[in-house]
Design a protein around this motif. Structure first.
Motif, PDB file in Angstrom:
ATOM      1  N   GLU A 262       3.358 -12.994  14.947  1.00  0.00           N
ATOM      2  CA  GLU A 262       3.023 -12.028  13.902  1.00  0.00           C
ATOM      3  C   GLU A 262       3.321 -10.606  14.371  1.00  0.00           C
ATOM      4  N   THR A 263       3.090 -10.322  15.639  1.00  0.00           N
ATOM      5  CA  THR A 263       3.341  -8.974  16.157  1.00  0.00           C
ATOM      6  C   THR A 263       4.819  -8.596  16.066  1.00  0.00           C
ATOM      7  N   PHE A 264       5.703  -9.585  16.233  1.00  0.00           N
ATOM      8  CA  PHE A 264       7.140  -9.312  16.120  1.00  0.00           C
ATOM      9  C   PHE A 264       7.488  -8.911  14.693  1.00  0.00           C
ATOM     10  N   ILE A 265       7.040  -9.682  13.711  1.00  0.00           N
ATOM     11  CA  ILE A 265       7.317  -9.372  12.304  1.00  0.00           C
ATOM     12  C   ILE A 265       6.722  -8.024  11.937  1.00  0.00           C
ATOM     13  N   ASP A 266       5.491  -7.775  12.389  1.00  0.00           N
ATOM     14  CA  ASP A 266       4.849  -6.494  12.096  1.00  0.00           C
ATOM     15  C   ASP A 266       5.615  -5.330  12.717  1.00  0.00           C
ATOM     16  N   SER A 267       6.159  -5.518  13.904  1.00  0.00           N
ATOM     17  CA  SER A 267       6.924  -4.436  14.536  1.00  0.00           C
ATOM     18  C   SER A 267       8.237  -4.188  13.790  1.00  0.00           C
TER      19      SER A 267
ATOM     20  N   ASP B 129      10.720  -5.372   4.840  1.00  0.00           N
ATOM     21  CA  ASP B 129       9.593  -4.984   3.987  1.00  0.00           C
ATOM     22  C   ASP B 129       8.664  -6.173   3.831  1.00  0.00           C
ATOM     23  N   ILE B 130       7.380  -5.895   3.955  1.00  0.00           N
ATOM     24  CA  ILE B 130       6.360  -6.901   3.675  1.00  0.00           C
ATOM     25  C   ILE B 130       5.608  -6.415   2.451  1.00  0.00           C
ATOM     26  N   VAL B 131       5.552  -7.269   1.427  1.00  0.00           N
ATOM     27  CA  VAL B 131       4.943  -6.909   0.154  1.00  0.00           C
ATOM     28  C   VAL B 131       3.513  -7.433   0.128  1.00  0.00           C
ATOM     29  N   ASP B 132       2.577  -6.531  -0.165  1.00  0.00           N
ATOM     30  CA  ASP B 132       1.177  -6.926  -0.348  1.00  0.00           C
ATOM     31  C   ASP B 132       0.925  -7.096  -1.842  1.00  0.00           C
ATOM     32  N   GLN B 133       0.421  -8.297  -2.220  1.00  0.00           N
ATOM     33  CA  GLN B 133       0.146  -8.562  -3.630  1.00  0.00           C
ATOM     34  C   GLN B 133      -0.968  -9.601  -3.734  1.00  0.00           C
ATOM     35  N   ASP B 134      -1.980  -9.283  -4.499  1.00  0.00           N
ATOM     36  CA  ASP B 134      -3.085 -10.204  -4.742  1.00  0.00           C
ATOM     37  C   ASP B 134      -3.678 -10.755  -3.447  1.00  0.00           C
ATOM     38  N   ASN B 135      -3.962  -9.894  -2.510  1.00  0.00           N
ATOM     39  CA  ASN B 135      -4.558 -10.258  -1.221  1.00  0.00           C
ATOM     40  C   ASN B 135      -3.690 -11.181  -0.384  1.00  0.00           C
ATOM     41  N   ASP B 136      -2.415 -11.266  -0.687  1.00  0.00           N
ATOM     42  CA  ASP B 136      -1.465 -12.038   0.113  1.00  0.00           C
ATOM     43  C   ASP B 136      -0.333 -11.123   0.539  1.00  0.00           C
ATOM     44  N   ARG B 137       0.370 -11.561   1.575  1.00  0.00           N
ATOM     45  CA  ARG B 137       1.530 -10.819   2.062  1.00  0.00           C
ATOM     46  C   ARG B 137       2.761 -11.700   1.888  1.00  0.00           C
ATOM     47  N   PHE B 138       3.876 -11.069   1.511  1.00  0.00           N
ATOM     48  CA  PHE B 138       5.111 -11.800   1.241  1.00  0.00           C
ATOM     49  C   PHE B 138       6.301 -11.088   1.870  1.00  0.00           C
ATOM     50  N   ILE B 139       7.346 -11.853   2.112  1.00  0.00           N
ATOM     51  CA  ILE B 139       8.635 -11.316   2.518  1.00  0.00           C
ATOM     52  C   ILE B 139       9.635 -11.744   1.455  1.00  0.00           C
ATOM     53  N   GLU B 140      10.433 -10.789   0.989  1.00  0.00           N
ATOM     54  CA  GLU B 140      11.423 -11.070  -0.056  1.00  0.00           C
ATOM     55  C   GLU B 140      12.486 -12.025   0.483  1.00  0.00           C
ATOM     56  N   TYR B 141      12.914 -12.972  -0.366  1.00  0.00           N
ATOM     57  CA  TYR B 141      13.985 -13.894   0.026  1.00  0.00           C
ATOM     58  C   TYR B 141      15.247 -13.141   0.430  1.00  0.00           C
ATOM     59  N   ASP B 142      15.516 -12.028  -0.245  1.00  0.00           N
ATOM     60  CA  ASP B 142      16.717 -11.240   0.061  1.00  0.00           C
ATOM     61  C   ASP B 142      16.716 -10.706   1.495  1.00  0.00           C
ATOM     62  N   ASP B 143      15.542 -10.591   2.097  1.00  0.00           N
ATOM     63  CA  ASP B 143      15.436 -10.064   3.466  1.00  0.00           C
ATOM     64  C   ASP B 143      15.509 -11.159   4.526  1.00  0.00           C
TER      65      ASP B 143
END
Length: 99
Positions: free
Chosen positions: A19-24, A32-46
């Motif tokens: 998780e620390t790698f992705i966060d860095s 980009d990490i998208v926060d939505q409805d108390n969840d975190r997502f990564i766009e498929y395009d990324d």
């Protein structure tokens, strides 16, 4: 999963990364990490870029700062290649006018 996004926790599980790698990567602006409805997502395009970053980090032992530098350099090379192609096309056009 939601629409065109991968749930952050699924991403960690699928790619078997820390998780620390992705966060860095997010902190450095590489993904980009998208926060939505108390969840975190990564766009498929990324995901394709993320996969490349994972290979560089885990397989080639390149740190996040190095990944940033490589990413910037490759983007610049792509931009220069595009500019070169445009100039070649323009040159071809002007050469065709001479005949």
């Amino acid at each position: 999963m939601s629409g065109n996004r991968l749930l952050y926790s699924e991403c960690l599980r699928i790619y078997e990364v820390e998780e620390t790698f992705i966060d860095s990567l997010q902190e450095s602006g590489l993904i980009d990490i998208v926060d939505q409805d108390n969840d975190r997502f990564i766009e498929y395009d990324d995901l394709s870029e993320l996969e490349q970053f994972i290979r560089w980090y885990y397989d080639m032992d390149i740190n996040v700062e190095g990944i940033e530098a490589l990413h910037h350099m490759l983007a610049r090379v792509r931009s220069l290649q595009s500019e070169l192609n445009e100039l070649r096309n323009e040159l071809q056009f002007y050469k065709s006018l001479e005949h």
